[in-house]
Enzyme design. Structure first.
Site, PDB file in Angstrom:
ATOM      1  CB  CYS A 213      21.065 -25.464 -28.055  1.00  0.00           C
ATOM      2  SG  CYS A 213      21.702 -24.519 -26.693  1.00  0.00           S
TER       3      CYS A 213
ATOM      4  NE  ARG B 272      20.673 -25.383 -34.344  1.00  0.00           N
ATOM      5  CZ  ARG B 272      19.532 -24.833 -34.738  1.00  0.00           C
ATOM      6  NH1 ARG B 272      19.154 -24.936 -35.987  1.00  0.00           N
ATOM      7  NH2 ARG B 272      18.753 -24.194 -33.887  1.00  0.00           N
TER       8      ARG B 272
ATOM      9  CD1 TRP C 279      27.212 -21.112 -28.985  1.00  0.00           C
ATOM     10  CD2 TRP C 279      25.805 -19.836 -27.803  1.00  0.00           C
ATOM     11  NE1 TRP C 279      27.633 -19.802 -29.085  1.00  0.00           N
ATOM     12  CE2 TRP C 279      26.794 -19.002 -28.364  1.00  0.00           C
ATOM     13  CE3 TRP C 279      24.810 -19.248 -27.013  1.00  0.00           C
ATOM     14  CZ2 TRP C 279      26.817 -17.625 -28.182  1.00  0.00           C
ATOM     15  CZ3 TRP C 279      24.841 -17.867 -26.823  1.00  0.00           C
ATOM     16  CH2 TRP C 279      25.838 -17.078 -27.408  1.00  0.00           C
TER      17      TRP C 279
ATOM     18  CG  ASN D 164      17.666 -24.054 -29.029  1.00  0.00           C
ATOM     19  OD1 ASN D 164      18.207 -23.089 -28.492  1.00  0.00           O
ATOM     20  ND2 ASN D 164      17.431 -24.125 -30.326  1.00  0.00           N
ATOM     21  N   GLY D 165      17.046 -22.721 -25.819  1.00  0.00           N
ATOM     22  CA  GLY D 165      16.291 -21.530 -25.435  1.00  0.00           C
ATOM     23  C   GLY D 165      16.668 -21.090 -24.036  1.00  0.00           C
TER      24      GLY D 165
ATOM     25  CD  GLU E 100      28.774  -9.087 -43.967  1.00  0.00           C
ATOM     26  OE1 GLU E 100      28.305  -8.590 -42.939  1.00  0.00           O
ATOM     27  OE2 GLU E 100      28.800 -10.321 -44.156  1.00  0.00           O
TER      28      GLU E 100
ATOM     29  CE  LYS F 226      30.906 -12.898 -42.754  1.00  0.00           C
ATOM     30  NZ  LYS F 226      29.640 -12.272 -42.649  1.00  0.00           N
TER      31      LYS F 226
ATOM     32  CD  GLU G 270      30.640 -13.210 -38.583  1.00  0.00           C
ATOM     33  OE1 GLU G 270      29.500 -13.377 -38.165  1.00  0.00           O
ATOM     34  OE2 GLU G 270      30.903 -13.204 -39.802  1.00  0.00           O
TER      35      GLU G 270
ATOM     36  CG  HIS H 268      34.679  13.028 -37.806  1.00  0.00           C
ATOM     37  ND1 HIS H 268      34.725  14.388 -37.655  1.00  0.00           N
ATOM     38  CD2 HIS H 268      34.273  12.810 -39.079  1.00  0.00           C
ATOM     39  CE1 HIS H 268      34.328  14.972 -38.784  1.00  0.00           C
ATOM     40  NE2 HIS H 268      34.052  14.026 -39.669  1.00  0.00           N
TER      41      HIS H 268
ATOM     42  CE  LYS I 283      24.414 -19.772 -41.121  1.00  0.00           C
ATOM     43  NZ  LYS I 283      25.132 -18.656 -41.772  1.00  0.00           N
TER      44      LYS I 283
HETATM   45  C1  G6P Z   1      24.346 -14.749 -35.948  1.00  0.00           C
HETATM   46  C2  G6P Z   1      25.227 -15.269 -37.053  1.00  0.00           C
HETATM   47  C3  G6P Z   1      25.451 -14.174 -38.095  1.00  0.00           C
HETATM   48  C4  G6P Z   1      24.115 -13.669 -38.604  1.00  0.00           C
HETATM   49  C5  G6P Z   1      23.217 -13.191 -37.468  1.00  0.00           C
HETATM   50  C6  G6P Z   1      21.796 -12.939 -37.945  1.00  0.00           C
HETATM   51  O1  G6P Z   1      25.024 -13.805 -35.207  1.00  0.00           O
HETATM   52  O2  G6P Z   1      26.466 -15.718 -36.540  1.00  0.00           O
HETATM   53  O3  G6P Z   1      26.195 -14.692 -39.172  1.00  0.00           O
HETATM   54  O4  G6P Z   1      24.328 -12.625 -39.503  1.00  0.00           O
HETATM   55  O5  G6P Z   1      23.132 -14.194 -36.458  1.00  0.00           O
HETATM   56  O6  G6P Z   1      21.254 -14.163 -38.372  1.00  0.00           O
HETATM   57  P1  G6P Z   1      20.025 -14.323 -39.328  1.00  0.00           P
HETATM   58  O7  G6P Z   1      19.777 -15.791 -39.384  1.00  0.00           O
HETATM   59  O8  G6P Z   1      18.892 -13.562 -38.706  1.00  0.00           O
HETATM   60  O9  G6P Z   1      20.402 -13.744 -40.645  1.00  0.00           O
END
Ligand code: G6P
Length: 609
Positions: free
Chosen positions: A2, A27, A75, A101-102, A482, A486, A489, A505, A604
């Protein structure tokens, strides 16, 4: 997650609030709303979907007049994505309006209490409960009502509140979720982060947990929820507008992938002493003795940051010569972990606000660990809660899919490992060689970026495939994770990342004709083993895309597609091998027609556990 923007000043608030919301779009959110104090009382407009939908609604209404208001991107947590659940929320008695937010954890008990008092709710949210509670406790002083309400609340919050009966006032507060107050010339902008503020002022006050701030055109007063007055620190926001604008790029993710050479030069700047073969980390110097005496390093984070932490684990053991583990913050926190004397916990986080990472950090601190942070956002909660740390200095990351923060985190962790290693068992020659190679990483990334067209062409060949595997060994096993993350996501393609050896396995059962398997097959100590794994995939009809070392001709005979990265020591290779994977995910998302910077369901910065 949020986003909050609130304004009090002399200008028309609506356009300012909308512009602020657009800056916070990155965000992650699924609905948006604004509330303004107009001559005809409080007006609230909300819309499901993008801020653009909210703008359309406002335009159809002819716009809202007024110089005080709140705005929010939501959100969803409690209650579905509906207009009724979107913020702002108002109470039914005292003219209170609030954005949040929270998560209010005791909202069910509070709601029952308020219903018994005759309040009627119109949404499923915890936020409406808070608005009603402030209204219930309001006795002519908004600041006091907010303080009283927050004393009843458990959970996390950043809030901004206005009241019809006090038209020139915003009261805001935080616990666990970020909130800053931009201080302008007889105007103030309260926001979740600096990006919504810097177009107007670069002076800001950061609120601490349990701080309440009453803001009027004349000034502000900061106190605790128990009304103990606090002297706030006004800080300079180190963010310029250019950094948060797209420029010539199509998406922020693309911009940030291409910014990596420059970003990593910043991460390294002033931190390498070439003559002594040493790393200079101002933030860690006063803890150097504790670090040398440490018995164990525990790295933690979530998402991409966890993948960087996993690489950090290899670096700490290989270069730092210290036992190390890496684990999800969310799991660490709840497994009753044993923290022996001499444990160092390193929280890795771009935002510095991730709730799980913060909670793990606090748990480790409570159990006696020395707490370090590897964080991007200056002044963020994690950076303030740690004993010491290293900032990434990669600049603001707007794209939801983390890219330059990842390579920045790995670079910073490499520096910390060498910092430790040189004080433990690493020879000056080895550290000099590694630092020399580390300095060349940015120019080597530039060479990878030059292959963007080839990477796009390869992606085009496989973009219709719905299941992908990413495989790597050693330092490049977290890179495989990673790469898969990506792709998931932003292109919504199912992908799994794992150690290449693990494939046999179980996951090998997935491989059929044409399934793309991306191997990180750089020339490292496990190169031959990776070749065997590639053969196993080929034998079952899978398509192999290999990320290989420049000059490796053999790989062309075993893989259908090869993406080259420059040669470098294995321990530094993740910063190069991840780049083609970032670009593949980017192109796949664009080719599939997705909104790269606003992927569905993602936030984010995840500020709830
Ligand atoms: C969210 C984001 C990811 C990020 C993760 C950790 O899930 O979408 O891209 O890697 O949070 O975020 P941080 O700000 O702690 O790196």
């Amino acid at each position: 997650m949020c986003g909050i923007v609130a304004y009090v000043g002399g200008k028309r608030a609506e356009p300012l609030l909308i512009e602020g919301l657009k800056r916070l779009e990155y965000r992650g959110y699924d609905s948006a709303g604004v509330a303004l104090l107009t001559d005809e009382g409080m007006k609230i407009v909300r819309a499901v979907g993008r801020v653009a939908n909210l703008e359309d609604k406002l335009e159809n209404l002819g716009g809202l007049q007024g110089t005080v208001g709140l705005a929010h991107t939501r959100w969803a947590t409690h209650g579905g994505v509906t207009e009724a659940n979107a913020h702002p929320h108002r109470d039914d008695r005292s003219g209170i309006c609030l954005v949040h937010n929270g998560i209010i954890e005791n909202y069910a008990a509070l709601r029952t209490y308020l219903e018994e008092k005759g309040h009627r709710f119109h949404s499923e949210t915890d936020t409406e409960v808070l608005a009603m509670l402030v209204g219930e406790l309001y006795e002519g002083d908004l600041e006091r009502a907010v303080q009283a309400a927050l004393r009843e609340v458990t959970g996390a919050y950043a809030i901004a509140v206005i009241c019809e009966r006090e038209p020139g006032t915003i009261v805001c507060a935080r616990k666990g979720s970020p909130l800053i107050v931009g201080v302008g010339n007889s105007e103030f902008i309260v926001a979740s982060d600096a990006s919504a503020i810097v177009a107007h002022t670069t002076q800001a006050v950061t609120l601490e947990d349990y701080n309440v701030c009453k803001v009027t055109r004349e000034g502000f007063r900061t106190s605790t929820i128990d009304d103990v007055e606090i002297t706030p620190k006004v800080m300079q926001l180190e963010l310029d507008l250019e950094q948060i604008e797209l420029g010539t790029f199509s998406h922020f993710m693309q911009k940030e992938i291409f910014e990596q050479p420059k970003a990593l030069r910043n991460t390294l700047r002033g931190r390498i002493d070439e003559y002594e073969g040493k790393v200079v980390l101002g933030g860690l110097t006063s803890f150097a003795k504790d670090l040398v005496k440490a018995h164990r390093v525990l790295l933690t984070g979530q998402g991409t940051a966890l993948h960087a932490a996993m690489i950090g684990r290899y670096l700490m053991e290989d270069l730092g010569k210290i036992p190390a583990t890496a684990e999800y913050a969310s799991e660490f926190r709840y497994r009753n972990p044993i923290i022996e004397d001499g444990t160092v916990v390193i929280a890795v986080s771009q935002s510095g606000e991730t709730a799980d990472t913060l909670a793990a950090l606090q748990e480790a601190k409570d159990r006696g660990a020395l707490a370090l942070g590897v964080v991007n956002v200056v002044g963020s909660t994690i950076s303030r809660e740690t004993d010491a740390g290293v900032y990434l200095r990669v600049g603001p990351e707007i794209g939801v899919a983390s890219t330059k923060a990842f390579t920045g985190q790995v670079t910073a962790l490499t520096l910390v490992s060498i910092f430790l290693g040189r004080r433990r068992l690493m020879s000056a020659e080895r550290s000099m060689m590694l630092l020399e190679e580390l300095k060349r990483v940015p120019e080597r990334i530039e060479r990878v970026l030059e292959q963007d067209r080839t990477i796009k062409r390869v992606t085009e060949r496989y973009v219709e495939r719905n299941n992908w595997l990413f495989l790597g060994r050693g330092y490049n096993y977290p890179v495989a994770m990673e790469g898969a993350l990506k792709l998931k996501e932003i292109s919504y393609i199912h992908a799994e990342g794992m150690p290449a050896a693990e494939m046999k396995h179980g996951p090998i059962a997935l491989i059929d004709e044409g399934m793309p398997a991306v191997f990180i097959a750089n020339r490292g100590p496990q190169y031959e083993k990776v070749m065997s794994n590639i053969a196993e995939v080929r034998a079952r009809g899978g398509h192999v895309i290999a990320v290989a070392t420049e000059g490796d001709e053999h790989i062309k005979t075993v893989a259908q597609d090869v993406l080259y990265v420059p040669d470098c020591p294995d321990c530094l290779s993740p910063m190069l091998t991840v780049v083609p994977l970032q670009l593949m995910a980017y192109h796949a998302a664009v080719l599939r027609g997705h909104d790269v910077d606003k992927p569905r369901n993602l936030a984010k910065s995840v500020t709830v556990e």
